[in-house]
Scaffold this motif. Structure first.
Motif, PDB file in Angstrom:
ATOM      1  N   CYS A  95      -8.433  11.151   5.168  1.00  0.00           N
ATOM      2  CA  CYS A  95      -7.521  11.568   6.243  1.00  0.00           C
ATOM      3  C   CYS A  95      -6.648  12.738   5.801  1.00  0.00           C
ATOM      4  CB  CYS A  95      -6.642  10.404   6.683  1.00  0.00           C
ATOM      5  SG  CYS A  95      -7.525   9.140   7.613  1.00  0.00           S
ATOM      6  N   ASN A 117       0.805  -1.216   0.000  1.00  0.00           N
ATOM      7  CA  ASN A 117       0.000   0.000   0.000  1.00  0.00           C
ATOM      8  C   ASN A 117       0.842   1.271   0.000  1.00  0.00           C
ATOM      9  OD1 ASN A 117       0.949  -0.176   2.580  1.00  0.00           O
ATOM     10  ND2 ASN A 117      -0.993   0.307   3.551  1.00  0.00           N
ATOM     11  N   GLU A 122       2.693  10.681   1.753  1.00  0.00           N
ATOM     12  CA  GLU A 122       1.418   9.952   1.668  1.00  0.00           C
ATOM     13  C   GLU A 122       0.590  10.461   0.492  1.00  0.00           C
ATOM     14  OE1 GLU A 122      -1.580   7.225   3.072  1.00  0.00           O
ATOM     15  OE2 GLU A 122       0.579   7.365   3.279  1.00  0.00           O
ATOM     16  N   SER A 162      -9.502   1.532   0.822  1.00  0.00           N
ATOM     17  CA  SER A 162      -8.368   1.998   1.610  1.00  0.00           C
ATOM     18  C   SER A 162      -7.834   3.327   1.079  1.00  0.00           C
ATOM     19  CB  SER A 162      -7.265   0.943   1.615  1.00  0.00           C
ATOM     20  OG  SER A 162      -6.136   1.424   2.282  1.00  0.00           O
ATOM     21  N   ARG A 197      -7.692   6.886   3.080  1.00  0.00           N
ATOM     22  CA  ARG A 197      -6.432   7.624   3.224  1.00  0.00           C
ATOM     23  C   ARG A 197      -6.563   9.039   2.666  1.00  0.00           C
ATOM     24  NH1 ARG A 197      -2.200   3.336   0.908  1.00  0.00           N
ATOM     25  NH2 ARG A 197      -0.671   4.960   1.335  1.00  0.00           N
TER      26      ARG A 197
END
Length: 107
Positions: free
Chosen positions: A101, A3, A70, A94, A98
């Motif tokens: 976030c 990931n 990220e 996922s 993310r």
């Protein structure tokens, strides 16, 4: 870590690879935050002010460095469509979480 894998070819504008950036910016920032102590500003002397500056530099390295790494790893915001097809092997759910976030951090 499938990931977070983005390949070895992706580089930042200054020639540093994103893999190197992700390894050498957020982690040392966390180390700086944990080992460099601060004091209240009313009690701070010149050396204490220097420690506060180093502590804040570590905070910037950790949080901004992680945010950028990220964002690039999941193709968020200004990094949209920067990854080669097939490199991001994470599930769609996922990646969506993310991105949420990162949106919350950006606010």
């Amino acid at each position: 870590l499938r990931n977070a894998y983005i390949g070895d070819d992706s580089v930042i504008g200054c020639g540093i690879s994103w893999v190197t950036f992700r390894q050498f910016v957020p982690a040392p920032g966390m180390m700086m935050l944990s080992i460099i102590t601060t004091v209240p500003s009313e009690l701070a002397k010149l050396t204490d002010e220097f420690c506060v500056c180093l502590h804040l530099t570590g905070a910037a390295m950790l949080f901004v460095g992680y945010f950028l790494a990220e964002g690039h790893a999941i193709g968020w915001g200004p990094f949209k469509n920067k990854l080669a097809p097939g490199l991001n092997r994470d599930s769609a759910r996922s990646i969506k979480l993310r991105k949420v976030c990162l949106h919350l951090i950006a606010i």
